[in-house]
Write an enzyme that holds these catalytic residues in place. Sequence first.
Site, PDB file in Angstrom:
ATOM      1  N   ARG A  26      33.377   2.969  76.344  1.00 18.70           N
ATOM      2  CA  ARG A  26      34.038   1.689  76.178  1.00 18.70           C
ATOM      3  C   ARG A  26      34.593   1.213  77.504  1.00 18.70           C
ATOM      4  O   ARG A  26      35.775   0.916  77.636  1.00 18.70           O
ATOM      5  CB  ARG A  26      35.180   1.786  75.138  1.00 18.70           C
ATOM      6  N   ARG A  30      38.953  -5.011  77.063  1.00 25.98           N
ATOM      7  CA  ARG A  30      40.131  -5.853  77.193  1.00 25.98           C
ATOM      8  C   ARG A  30      40.995  -5.586  78.402  1.00 25.98           C
ATOM      9  O   ARG A  30      41.873  -6.364  78.707  1.00 25.98           O
ATOM     10  CB  ARG A  30      40.966  -5.740  75.918  1.00 25.98           C
ATOM     11  N   ARG A  39      36.376 -13.803  77.101  1.00 22.84           N
ATOM     12  CA  ARG A  39      36.804 -13.709  75.701  1.00 22.84           C
ATOM     13  C   ARG A  39      37.789 -14.820  75.326  1.00 22.84           C
ATOM     14  O   ARG A  39      37.853 -15.225  74.164  1.00 22.84           O
ATOM     15  CB  ARG A  39      37.441 -12.340  75.436  1.00 22.84           C
ATOM     16  N   ASP A  75      28.569  -4.197  69.837  1.00 20.02           N
ATOM     17  CA  ASP A  75      29.486  -3.429  68.997  1.00 20.02           C
ATOM     18  C   ASP A  75      28.687  -2.670  67.953  1.00 20.02           C
ATOM     19  O   ASP A  75      27.601  -3.113  67.556  1.00 20.02           O
ATOM     20  CB  ASP A  75      30.519  -4.328  68.316  1.00 20.02           C
ATOM     21  N   TYR A 151      33.456   1.179  57.600  1.00 26.53           N
ATOM     22  CA  TYR A 151      33.724  -0.260  57.755  1.00 26.53           C
ATOM     23  C   TYR A 151      33.112  -1.076  56.634  1.00 26.53           C
ATOM     24  O   TYR A 151      33.736  -2.011  56.110  1.00 26.53           O
ATOM     25  CB  TYR A 151      33.200  -0.748  59.111  1.00 26.53           C
TER      26      TYR A 151
HETATM   27  O1  CP3 Z   1      32.012  -0.409  77.132  1.00 28.64           O
HETATM   28  C1  CP3 Z   1      32.080  -1.089  76.105  1.00 28.64           C
HETATM   29  O2  CP3 Z   1      33.124  -1.570  75.662  1.00 28.64           O
HETATM   30  C2  CP3 Z   1      30.755  -1.303  75.423  1.00 28.64           C
HETATM   31  C3  CP3 Z   1      30.785  -2.017  74.204  1.00 28.64           C
HETATM   32  C4  CP3 Z   1      31.408  -1.395  72.971  1.00 28.64           C
HETATM   33  C5  CP3 Z   1      32.292  -2.127  72.137  1.00 28.64           C
HETATM   34  N1  CP3 Z   1      32.463  -1.423  70.989  1.00 28.64           N
HETATM   35  C6  CP3 Z   1      32.875  -3.451  72.443  1.00 28.64           C
HETATM   36  C7  CP3 Z   1      34.153  -3.853  71.802  1.00 28.64           C
HETATM   37  C8  CP3 Z   1      31.155  -0.191  72.350  1.00 28.64           C
HETATM   38  C9  CP3 Z   1      30.360   0.999  72.868  1.00 28.64           C
HETATM   39  C10 CP3 Z   1      31.809  -0.223  71.084  1.00 28.64           C
HETATM   40  C11 CP3 Z   1      31.697   0.856  70.094  1.00 28.64           C
HETATM   41  C12 CP3 Z   1      32.589   0.832  68.921  1.00 28.64           C
HETATM   42  N2  CP3 Z   1      33.044  -0.238  68.204  1.00 28.64           N
HETATM   43  C13 CP3 Z   1      33.065   1.992  68.280  1.00 28.64           C
HETATM   44  C14 CP3 Z   1      32.699   3.401  68.664  1.00 28.64           C
HETATM   45  C15 CP3 Z   1      33.467   3.896  69.823  1.00 28.64           C
HETATM   46  C16 CP3 Z   1      34.920   4.172  69.545  1.00 28.64           C
HETATM   47  O3  CP3 Z   1      35.754   3.480  70.153  1.00 28.64           O
HETATM   48  O4  CP3 Z   1      35.198   5.071  68.761  1.00 28.64           O
HETATM   49  C17 CP3 Z   1      33.866   1.590  67.194  1.00 28.64           C
HETATM   50  C18 CP3 Z   1      34.608   2.486  66.226  1.00 28.64           C
HETATM   51  C19 CP3 Z   1      33.839   0.165  67.153  1.00 28.64           C
HETATM   52  C20 CP3 Z   1      34.463  -0.735  66.145  1.00 28.64           C
HETATM   53  C21 CP3 Z   1      35.458  -1.623  66.786  1.00 28.64           C
HETATM   54  N3  CP3 Z   1      35.154  -2.704  67.568  1.00 28.64           N
HETATM   55  C22 CP3 Z   1      36.878  -1.552  66.694  1.00 28.64           C
HETATM   56  C23 CP3 Z   1      37.641  -0.502  65.928  1.00 28.64           C
HETATM   57  C24 CP3 Z   1      37.399  -2.628  67.436  1.00 28.64           C
HETATM   58  C25 CP3 Z   1      38.846  -3.067  67.570  1.00 28.64           C
HETATM   59  C26 CP3 Z   1      39.684  -2.121  68.315  1.00 28.64           C
HETATM   60  C27 CP3 Z   1      39.262  -1.887  69.739  1.00 28.64           C
HETATM   61  O5  CP3 Z   1      38.998  -0.725  70.103  1.00 28.64           O
HETATM   62  O6  CP3 Z   1      39.229  -2.824  70.527  1.00 28.64           O
HETATM   63  C28 CP3 Z   1      36.290  -3.306  68.014  1.00 28.64           C
HETATM   64  C29 CP3 Z   1      36.338  -4.493  68.907  1.00 28.64           C
HETATM   65  C30 CP3 Z   1      35.697  -4.328  70.237  1.00 28.64           C
HETATM   66  N4  CP3 Z   1      34.448  -3.786  70.458  1.00 28.64           N
HETATM   67  C31 CP3 Z   1      36.237  -4.770  71.477  1.00 28.64           C
HETATM   68  C32 CP3 Z   1      35.281  -4.487  72.454  1.00 28.64           C
HETATM   69  C33 CP3 Z   1      35.348  -4.808  73.917  1.00 28.64           C
HETATM   70  C34 CP3 Z   1      37.547  -5.516  71.661  1.00 28.64           C
HETATM   71  C35 CP3 Z   1      37.355  -6.919  71.183  1.00 28.64           C
HETATM   72  C36 CP3 Z   1      38.354  -7.864  71.752  1.00 28.64           C
HETATM   73  O7  CP3 Z   1      39.472  -7.936  71.226  1.00 28.64           O
HETATM   74  O8  CP3 Z   1      38.007  -8.575  72.709  1.00 28.64           O
END
Ligand code: CP3
Length: 346
Positions: A26, A30, A39, A75, A151
């Site tokens: 990740r 943010r 964003r 995501d 989910y």
């Molecule tokens: O490097 C990266 O960020 C690559 C992209 C990436 C995202 N999500 C973007 C994202 C990856 C690899 C993921 C995987 C993901 N998404 C997982 C598995 C990894 C982990 O963290 O355990 C899971 C469980 C999710 C589901 C998810 N998406 C959640 C629980 C959330 C909200 C909480 C959080 O961690 O931010 C998201 C949103 C999300 N996915 C954001 C990003 C950059 C934040 C969105 C925002 O508010 O701009």
Amino acid sequence: MSHEDSLLIRALRRQPTERTPVWFMRQAGRYLPGYQKIRGETDFLDLCKTPDLAAEVSVEPLEVLDVDAVIIFSDILVPLEAMGLKVEFGDSGPCMSNPLRDRADIEVLNIPDPVESTGFVMDVIRAVHERVQGKVPVIGFAGAPWTLSCYALEGSPSRTFAAAQRLIYESPGDLHLLMEKIADTVIAYLRAQVEAGANAVQLFDSWGGMLGHEAFDEFSLHYCRRIMEGLDGCGVPRILFIRGAGNHLDKIAKMVEEVGVEAVGLDEMTPPEQALTIFGDRCALQGNLPPQALFAPQEELRRRVRELLDAFKDHPGHVFNLGHGILPPTPVENVQVGVDEIRNYS
Ligand code: CP3
């Protein structure tokens, strides 16, 4: 440079490298100013579906941090939308406005064609390759069936994912039907990512660790195995990350050995010594600095980075990573200090 020769891919294949490669789970997101700006103007899912912008956000960490790989911006919930769920990203995390309520809801879900329904992800991979021009490999990813089921059944962010946990005991056949469909979807989805140019793929079972020990075998490990087997022969390293699975490392190591999985991601709850004893050099190991350590004073952070590198120094395939994603308020300078320490380690 061919991607096969890149530092990361060599480490994932346990071939000698001159130093430990680094990338962060990740890594986009943010805490980065470029991401925040985009964003501020773009809805999260629209960002995922606009390849040019998604590619820009994907490569920002490469420019700011000088890491050794790019993970595509997307995501894990993207394929659920293609299956028929209505996915939204609110301020507190992902939501579904039509969570699955009964077997009929599961029966009508599609097993989508990945290129027809999520071709924008493949476009992101190609757009990232155009930007990085062979400098670093590009990593694709997907969520594992248990985590995606959490989910799809819960509908809103949750600490317990009670809807999915309950189905394990109440109606396991329904849960298996759902997970079979998700597994088939994820295999096709990851294969399409490889065809579009992903140089490695990572499977995230972020909620695997919340399962009871028997349920873990049946609902987390079994489906991770199916997906890893389904990717057999795809030609790129497969990375498996099951968060909270410290009590199950023996079983994971056995599966990794049987299936030939190239790499395992470790969360920060797992002591390196324990992982090294159990996995030996059967696979590459990725990890596992606590993401919170990036808040330490810089000298302290450097010391912790060195300690972790020391712990893994005799392993032929260590990839430096965090145990979980970077936390939103993390100071970018501290992440840069961490990378600098890894680069200068000898
Ligand atoms: O490097 C990266 O960020 C690559 C992209 C990436 C995202 N999500 C973007 C994202 C990856 C690899 C993921 C995987 C993901 N998404 C997982 C598995 C990894 C982990 O963290 O355990 C899971 C469980 C999710 C589901 C998810 N998406 C959640 C629980 C959330 C909200 C909480 C959080 O961690 O931010 C998201 C949103 C999300 N996915 C954001 C990003 C950059 C934040 C969105 C925002 O508010 O701009």
